[in-house]
Design a protein around this motif. Structure first.
Motif, PDB file in Angstrom:
ATOM      1  N   PHE A  63       0.725  -1.111  -0.237  1.00 33.11           N
ATOM      2  CA  PHE A  63      -0.200  -0.022   0.113  1.00 33.11           C
ATOM      3  C   PHE A  63       0.948   1.139  -0.110  1.00 33.11           C
ATOM      4  CE2 PHE A  63      -3.473  -2.521   2.424  1.00 33.11           C
ATOM      5  CZ  PHE A  63      -4.043  -2.890   1.248  1.00 33.11           C
ATOM      6  N   LEU A  64       1.989   1.459  -0.950  1.00 34.28           N
ATOM      7  CA  LEU A  64       2.790   2.259  -0.972  1.00 34.28           C
ATOM      8  C   LEU A  64       2.615   3.271  -2.078  1.00 34.28           C
ATOM      9  CD1 LEU A  64       6.180   0.344  -0.190  1.00 34.28           C
ATOM     10  CD2 LEU A  64       4.711   1.456   1.465  1.00 34.28           C
ATOM     11  N   ASP A  65       3.020   4.551  -1.935  1.00 38.83           N
ATOM     12  CA  ASP A  65       2.734   5.315  -3.054  1.00 38.83           C
ATOM     13  C   ASP A  65       4.206   5.160  -3.794  1.00 38.83           C
ATOM     14  OD1 ASP A  65       4.866   6.952  -1.325  1.00 38.83           O
ATOM     15  OD2 ASP A  65       3.455   8.250  -1.042  1.00 38.83           O
ATOM     16  N   LYS A  66       4.358   6.394  -4.785  1.00 42.25           N
ATOM     17  CA  LYS A  66       5.694   6.127  -5.535  1.00 42.25           C
ATOM     18  C   LYS A  66       6.997   6.644  -4.954  1.00 42.25           C
ATOM     19  CE  LYS A  66       4.556  10.692  -7.513  1.00 42.25           C
ATOM     20  NZ  LYS A  66       4.132  11.628  -8.719  1.00 42.25           N
ATOM     21  N   ASP A  67       6.723   7.090  -3.767  1.00 39.74           N
ATOM     22  CA  ASP A  67       7.799   7.464  -2.979  1.00 39.74           C
ATOM     23  C   ASP A  67       8.003   6.682  -1.727  1.00 39.74           C
ATOM     24  OD1 ASP A  67       8.283  10.053  -4.375  1.00 39.74           O
ATOM     25  OD2 ASP A  67       6.689  10.993  -3.254  1.00 39.74           O
ATOM     26  N   GLY A  68       7.389   5.370  -1.863  1.00 38.10           N
ATOM     27  CA  GLY A  68       7.554   4.377  -0.739  1.00 38.10           C
ATOM     28  C   GLY A  68       6.848   4.998   0.642  1.00 38.10           C
ATOM     29  N   ALA A 127       3.583   4.873   3.105  1.00 33.85           N
ATOM     30  CA  ALA A 127       2.071   4.178   3.284  1.00 33.85           C
ATOM     31  C   ALA A 127       0.906   5.164   2.681  1.00 33.85           C
ATOM     32  CB  ALA A 127       1.878   3.977   4.601  1.00 33.85           C
ATOM     33  N   GLN A 128      -0.022   4.782   1.843  1.00 34.94           N
ATOM     34  CA  GLN A 128      -0.931   5.650   1.632  1.00 34.94           C
ATOM     35  C   GLN A 128      -2.029   5.603   2.362  1.00 34.94           C
ATOM     36  OE1 GLN A 128      -1.262   3.167  -2.159  1.00 34.94           O
ATOM     37  NE2 GLN A 128      -1.102   5.270  -3.362  1.00 34.94           N
ATOM     38  N   GLU A 129      -2.659   6.776   2.479  1.00 36.56           N
ATOM     39  CA  GLU A 129      -3.845   7.220   3.335  1.00 36.56           C
ATOM     40  C   GLU A 129      -5.175   6.374   2.799  1.00 36.56           C
ATOM     41  OE1 GLU A 129      -3.874  11.092   4.414  1.00 36.56           O
ATOM     42  OE2 GLU A 129      -2.175  11.261   5.470  1.00 36.56           O
ATOM     43  N   LEU A 130      -5.066   6.107   1.502  1.00 36.66           N
ATOM     44  CA  LEU A 130      -6.226   5.868   0.824  1.00 36.66           C
ATOM     45  C   LEU A 130      -6.218   4.694  -0.128  1.00 36.66           C
ATOM     46  CD1 LEU A 130      -9.418   5.911   0.081  1.00 36.66           C
ATOM     47  CD2 LEU A 130      -8.743   7.323  -1.542  1.00 36.66           C
ATOM     48  N   ILE A 131      -6.692   3.570  -0.005  1.00 36.80           N
ATOM     49  CA  ILE A 131      -6.447   2.404  -1.042  1.00 36.80           C
ATOM     50  C   ILE A 131      -7.842   1.832  -1.261  1.00 36.80           C
ATOM     51  CG2 ILE A 131      -5.555   0.068  -1.338  1.00 36.80           C
ATOM     52  CD1 ILE A 131      -4.349   1.979   1.559  1.00 36.80           C
ATOM     53  N   VAL A 132      -8.357   1.799  -2.665  1.00 37.03           N
ATOM     54  CA  VAL A 132      -9.498   1.393  -3.129  1.00 37.03           C
ATOM     55  C   VAL A 132      -9.223  -0.004  -3.797  1.00 37.03           C
ATOM     56  CG1 VAL A 132     -11.268   1.907  -4.674  1.00 37.03           C
ATOM     57  CG2 VAL A 132     -10.377   3.733  -3.286  1.00 37.03           C
ATOM     58  N   ILE A 133      -9.653  -0.921  -3.392  1.00 36.06           N
ATOM     59  CA  ILE A 133      -9.565  -2.247  -3.991  1.00 36.06           C
ATOM     60  C   ILE A 133     -10.871  -2.815  -4.877  1.00 36.06           C
ATOM     61  CG2 ILE A 133      -9.130  -4.675  -3.446  1.00 36.06           C
ATOM     62  CD1 ILE A 133      -8.241  -3.775  -0.490  1.00 36.06           C
ATOM     63  N   ILE A 179      -3.371  -9.616  -7.136  1.00 41.46           N
ATOM     64  CA  ILE A 179      -3.545  -8.260  -6.892  1.00 41.46           C
ATOM     65  C   ILE A 179      -2.351  -7.223  -7.461  1.00 41.46           C
ATOM     66  CG2 ILE A 179      -2.579  -8.212  -4.475  1.00 41.46           C
ATOM     67  CD1 ILE A 179      -4.774  -6.283  -3.884  1.00 41.46           C
ATOM     68  N   LYS A 180      -2.952  -6.221  -8.354  1.00 37.68           N
ATOM     69  CA  LYS A 180      -2.038  -5.370  -9.088  1.00 37.68           C
ATOM     70  C   LYS A 180      -2.139  -3.986  -8.970  1.00 37.68           C
ATOM     71  CE  LYS A 180      -0.728  -8.988 -12.524  1.00 37.68           C
ATOM     72  NZ  LYS A 180      -0.742  -9.259 -13.742  1.00 37.68           N
ATOM     73  N   LYS A 181      -1.354  -3.210  -9.024  1.00 36.65           N
ATOM     74  CA  LYS A 181      -1.373  -1.602  -9.163  1.00 36.65           C
ATOM     75  C   LYS A 181      -2.006  -1.475 -10.569  1.00 36.65           C
ATOM     76  CE  LYS A 181       1.971  -0.061  -5.756  1.00 36.65           C
ATOM     77  NZ  LYS A 181       3.396   0.627  -5.586  1.00 36.65           N
ATOM     78  N   LEU A 182      -2.621  -0.347 -10.600  1.00 35.02           N
ATOM     79  CA  LEU A 182      -3.579   0.020 -11.799  1.00 35.02           C
ATOM     80  C   LEU A 182      -2.589   0.684 -13.100  1.00 35.02           C
ATOM     81  CD1 LEU A 182      -6.540  -0.398 -12.674  1.00 35.02           C
ATOM     82  CD2 LEU A 182      -6.844   2.028 -11.964  1.00 35.02           C
TER      83      LEU A 182
END
Length: 359
Positions: free
Chosen positions: A21-26, A28-34, A272-275
């Protein structure tokens, strides 16, 4: 508290799965939509996260490993986990008490036993405000509590507003709509109940520094509300990580691509993959086709009939009675300005033009 990575080992449904659940800067993201189709494991993933904490609490060995953002030392409030399953029973609420008291719990699974306390939470809020604001009238205090409640949903431009409490011993929250109708909390529609009860529950159990797991927040909500519901949950409390499982293309299209994870079945199991596809701000058709893998946007029967007409044009069978009847029927059903029909007409014109040149 925020999750950076989840590793599942020999899960009964999801098997072996590694998710970040990491963003491009590594970070942790505050929002994840699965996102994903039925049976792809979205609910199982939320439950695996919740059960990880449940097992830890009960000192049970878990087959799930979770890596966290290491920020606990800087936190002023205790962390918590909140799980909102799809099915929440909103049974009729009889009355409210002004003696509600919040007691901290690390694990919070939202169900009817928690939801029923919402009127008491609001009534207690009035009582506390009375105690701390002796210069305000009782009506001013009730108006203030109603105003603060309505502010939570300001983004949605709702037709309903909380206007106070019932003038009897029940002391239930009172609402009105643009038609001037007045009703208590039990008179809300199923969509309005989903909206108010879920959001107010997060306020009631003080969602701060929490991992909030929400399964299908779109249930019973109009698409207009679905497009904005994420912001409602993000704006409740501070330092939360919101993890949502959804089927809604409206929700998927309302968040940035980097916040979306897609779960899919494959020959080797669930992945499960990133979009990779663009979704943010895209049309619903685009999201349904590229993310939800819907083969046909149109109703299957209509789609088959359109394909049949396309084939008949290609085979130069557009002068037949069968073509004429089918085309006329579809035009009546879809209307003359339907995009698919307009494409069909362009194909027909191009075919006729080619034939006239050959003649």
């Amino acid at each position: 508290m925020k999750i950076k990575n989840i590793q599942l080992k020999n899960h009964e449904i999801l098997k072996n799965l590694n998710i970040d659940f990491l963003d491009k800067d590594g970070k942790a993201q505050e929002l994840i939509v699965i996102a994903g189709s039925n049976g792809s494991g979205k609910t199982n993933l939320l439950e695996a996260i919740y059960n990880y904490f449940l097992n830890k609490n009960n000192e049970v060995v878990s087959k799930t490993e979770i890596e966290f953002l290491n920020e606990e030392a800087d936190l002023k409030k205790l962390s918590k986990v909140i799980y909102m399953p799809t099915e929440i029973n909103f049974s009729e609420i009889k009355n409210a008490s002004d003696k509600y008291k919040y007691e901290y719990k690390f694990l919070n699974k939202v169900d009817s036993s928690i939801v029923k306390d919402i009127p008491s939470y609001l009534a207690t809020k009035v009582k506390l405000m009375q105690k701390n604001n002796e210069d305000m009238t009782y009506k001013q205090i009730k108006d203030k509590v109603s105003e603060e409640t309505n502010e939570i949903f300001e983004e949605l431009e709702l037709d309903i507003k909380m206007i106070g409490f019932t003038p009897d011993e029940k002391d239930l929250p009172l609402f009105s709509n643009s038609f001037g109708e007045v009703f208590d909390i039990n008179g809300l529609s199923s969509g309005e109940k989903q909206l108010f009860m879920r959001a107010l529950t997060l306020k009631m159990i003080e969602a701060e520094n929490a991992i909030i797991l929400i399964d299908e927040p779109e249930i019973s909500l109009h698409p207009k509300w679905q497009q904005k519901i994420i912001k409602i949950y993000q704006n409740i409390g501070d330092n939360n990580q919101v993890i949502i499982a959804t089927h809604s293309p409206h929700i998927i299209g309302s968040v940035k691509n980097e916040n979306v994870r897609v779960m899919r079945k494959s020959s080797s199991g669930i992945e499960i993959k990133k979009l990779n596809e663009l979704t943010y701000g895209q049309s619903m058709d685009n999201i349904l086709e590229n993310v939800m893998e819907l083969e046909d946007i149109l109703t299957p029967d209509i789609s088959q009939e359109l394909k049949k007409l396309h084939k008949m044009i290609m085979k130069a069978e557009y002068k037949t009675k069968e073509f004429e009847i089918l085309y006329k029927t579809l035009r009546e059903v879809l209307g003359p300005h339907n995009e698919e029909l307009m494409l069909l007409e362009l194909q027909l014109k191009a075919t006729k033009a080619r034939e006239s040149k050959l003649c």
